[in-house]
Each structure stands twice: as C-alpha cells, then as structure tokens.
Design an enzyme around this catalytic site. Structure first.
Site, PDB file in Angstrom:
ATOM      1  N   SER A 184       1.246  -1.443   0.257  1.00 40.49           N
ATOM      2  CA  SER A 184      -0.129   0.152  -0.335  1.00 40.49           C
ATOM      3  C   SER A 184       0.663   1.348  -0.284  1.00 40.49           C
ATOM      4  CB  SER A 184      -0.750   0.290   1.945  1.00 40.49           C
ATOM      5  OG  SER A 184      -1.746   1.259   1.340  1.00 40.49           O
ATOM      6  N   TYR A 239      -2.334  -1.377  10.613  1.00 41.63           N
ATOM      7  CA  TYR A 239      -2.707  -1.431   8.844  1.00 41.63           C
ATOM      8  C   TYR A 239      -1.043  -0.438   8.333  1.00 41.63           C
ATOM      9  CZ  TYR A 239      -3.803  -1.004   4.347  1.00 41.63           C
ATOM     10  OH  TYR A 239      -4.526  -1.632   3.139  1.00 41.63           O
TER      11      TYR A 239
END
Length: 319
Positions: free
Chosen positions: A164, A176
């Site tokens: 990401s 995350y």
C-alpha cells in the site's frame, strides 16, 4: 536545456512502454495462486486472469466466495478454502497446489488478502487489536509465500505482494501501516534472495480505491466499538463530539479520494504476472503517484505538519 530534458523524459517513457509490451507465452500452462479472492482486487484479478487464459487457483475465505467465482469463470479456475492466519490450512492448500501443478511448478503467487480494521489513535487500542491485522496482512503474506516458494523456484516464476502507499508513509494509528511496512521489507529482501534463482518479486502499492479496506462505514463501525470501551478520561481528552467529527471528515475525504476504477490496480497485477519484463514496483492511482509517494520523500516536518493541520484535533490538543 528545458526542451532537452522534456525530450529525454518522453524518450524514457516511450522506451519503457515498448519494453513492457511483451507477454509470457503458453498462459494455459501457467498456474497463478491468488489470495483474498472473495471480493475486491483478488476477485477481479481471478476473473481477469481466467479470461486471459491462465490457470487460476483462487484462495477464498468463504464458501460463498468460492461458489460465486465458479459461476462466472471457466472450468480451468480452481477455488480453495484459504485462511491465511491458519498455518495448517495454508500448508494444506500448498499441498493441493503441488498436486495440481506437478512438475511445471507454480508460475505466480499474488498475496492480495488484507484487512484494515481496527484503525484508530494508539491510546484507543490494546495490543490485542494489532494481532489479527498483522496475522492477515503480514504473517499471512509470509506464510503463503514460504508455503509455495519451492514451486515458484521450480517454475522460475513470480511473487507479487500487495502492499500500500501506507507502506511508505504512516499517517494513521493501528496495525495497518505497520503491517504494510513489513510487507515492503519482506518484499525487498525476498527479491534479492530469489534473484539468483530467476524468481521475480514484485510489489503493488495502491492508493485509495473503493474496496472494503477503505469502506468508511466499516471503519466507522469499528471506531464506535473502540470508543464505547474507552475509559472516561480518554474520552474527555478527545471530546464528546470527536467521533462525529472524525466520521464526517473520513466520509467526505474517502468519497473524494477513493477511485472506483479497481481495474487500475488489477491491470498492474496482471502486468506483474504476465509481462516478460515486469516492473519492480507499481503505484496504481493518481493519488499514489502524485501525492502519497512524493509526500513520503518530503522532510518529516513537512509531512507531519500536513497531517496535523488537516486532521481532526482532540479537545485536549496543544497545537
């Protein structure tokens, strides 16, 4: 001088475009193992590669996900139940894949499975809130890759890891960003280790796209659960209206920033799997290319100032 630079840049992109046109032959003989195929990028990629003629092995968490893929894909596609956090299940799937591919080996594994909640300020979280996301987003990537790496080496194939832009910059609390930074590190070291064996290791770093990972309703629901369990002194630090403010800002920004064209990511994945000369990294999404990645190279005081200025401030903020 300026014109010379422009011509040089254009020449580079034209050269790269031609260089990346080539696709691997004999797709019908190449098996591609994809995780997280119940929805989102993984589901679209499984369907896309199936249409392109690859032998897709789709790892699905739910029986519903398996059934829906079988209905819309050809009989060349194989679905398998996969929970990337269950080591026994990961090994069982790897054994099934070994039987399927035989002496040809596995052409590619695409580590796509991922989750994004709970995400919140660190003083809202306990250590138990980190475990599941790291298990899925990081340990799952490593476990799946190691389980089929001998098959990848046999085929001189590819490992495609979905990270990401938040593996490059870390503006949000929770596991995350931590997990995606870990994927980036695993990807880089694996790429170097496997290069002598002819194995290519590629990384996909999407920006904001409209998937369950960026589902503002899902994130809000988890924030509300976290808020309810907070001690009163922490709630007082943030203010009684803090959660409402965060929900409004998050919904507005996600709607503006999230790209609904998931094929931008899927096309990068397909190129990583099918191109004769794939790129080391792909950054699908205009926000990734022109905002998040440039911001990640900025001095810390600039990126920090941006996030602090544009974030929702707690009631007890000194800024």
């Amino acid at each position: 001088m300026f014109l010379y630079v422009i011509v040089l840049i254009l020449s580079f992109y034209v050269y790269r475009w031609f260089r990346e046109l080539g696709r691997v032959p004999d797709k019908s003989d190449k098996f591609v193992y994809i995780t997280g195929c119940d929805s989102g990028f993984g589901n679209l990629l499984a369907r896309h590669l199936d249409n392109k003629g690859f032998r897709v092995i789709a790892g699905c968490y739910s029986e519903k996900g398996e059934d829906e893929l079988k209905k819309i894909c050809t009989d060349k596609l194989t679905t398998l139940h996969l929970d990337v956090t269950d080591n026994d299940n990961v090994k069982k799937v790897a054994d099934a894949i070994k039987t399927l591919v035989g002496q040809r080996g596995l052409w590619a594994v695409v580590n796509n499975a991922g989750v994004s909640v709970p995400t919140a300020a660190y003083d809202w979280l306990g250590i138990e809130d980190f475990k599941h996301m790291i298990d899925v987003n990081l340990y799952g990537v490593i476990a799946v890759t190691l389980s089929v790496l001998p098959l990848i080496k046999k085929a001189k194939g590819r490992v495609v890891n979905v990270a990401s832009v938040f593996g490059r910059i870390s503006p949000i609390g929770g596991a995350y960003c931590i997990s995606k930074y870990g994927v980036e590190a695993f990807n880089d070291s694996l790429r170097i280790c496997m290069a002598p064996f002819g194995v290519k290791v590629l990384c996909i770093e999407p920006g904001f796209f409209r998937t369950t990972v960026t589902d503002s309703c899902l994130i809000k629901s988890h924030l509300e659960k976290l808020w309810e369990r907070l001690p009163q002194d922490v709630k007082d630090d943030y203010g009684s209206d803090y959660l409402d403010k965060v929900s409004v800002v998050m919904r507005e920004r996600f709607e503006k920033m999230s790209d609904g064209d998931l094929m931008k990511v899927v096309n990068c994945m397909e190129h990583a799997v099918a191109a004769v000369r794939p790129r080391t990294r792909y950054s699908p999404g205009w926000d990734a290319k022109f905002f998040w990645l440039p911001l990640s190279y900025m001095p810390t005081f600039i990126s920090d100032a941006f996030f602090l200025r544009n974030g929702v401030k707690p009631k007890g903020s000194i800024l």
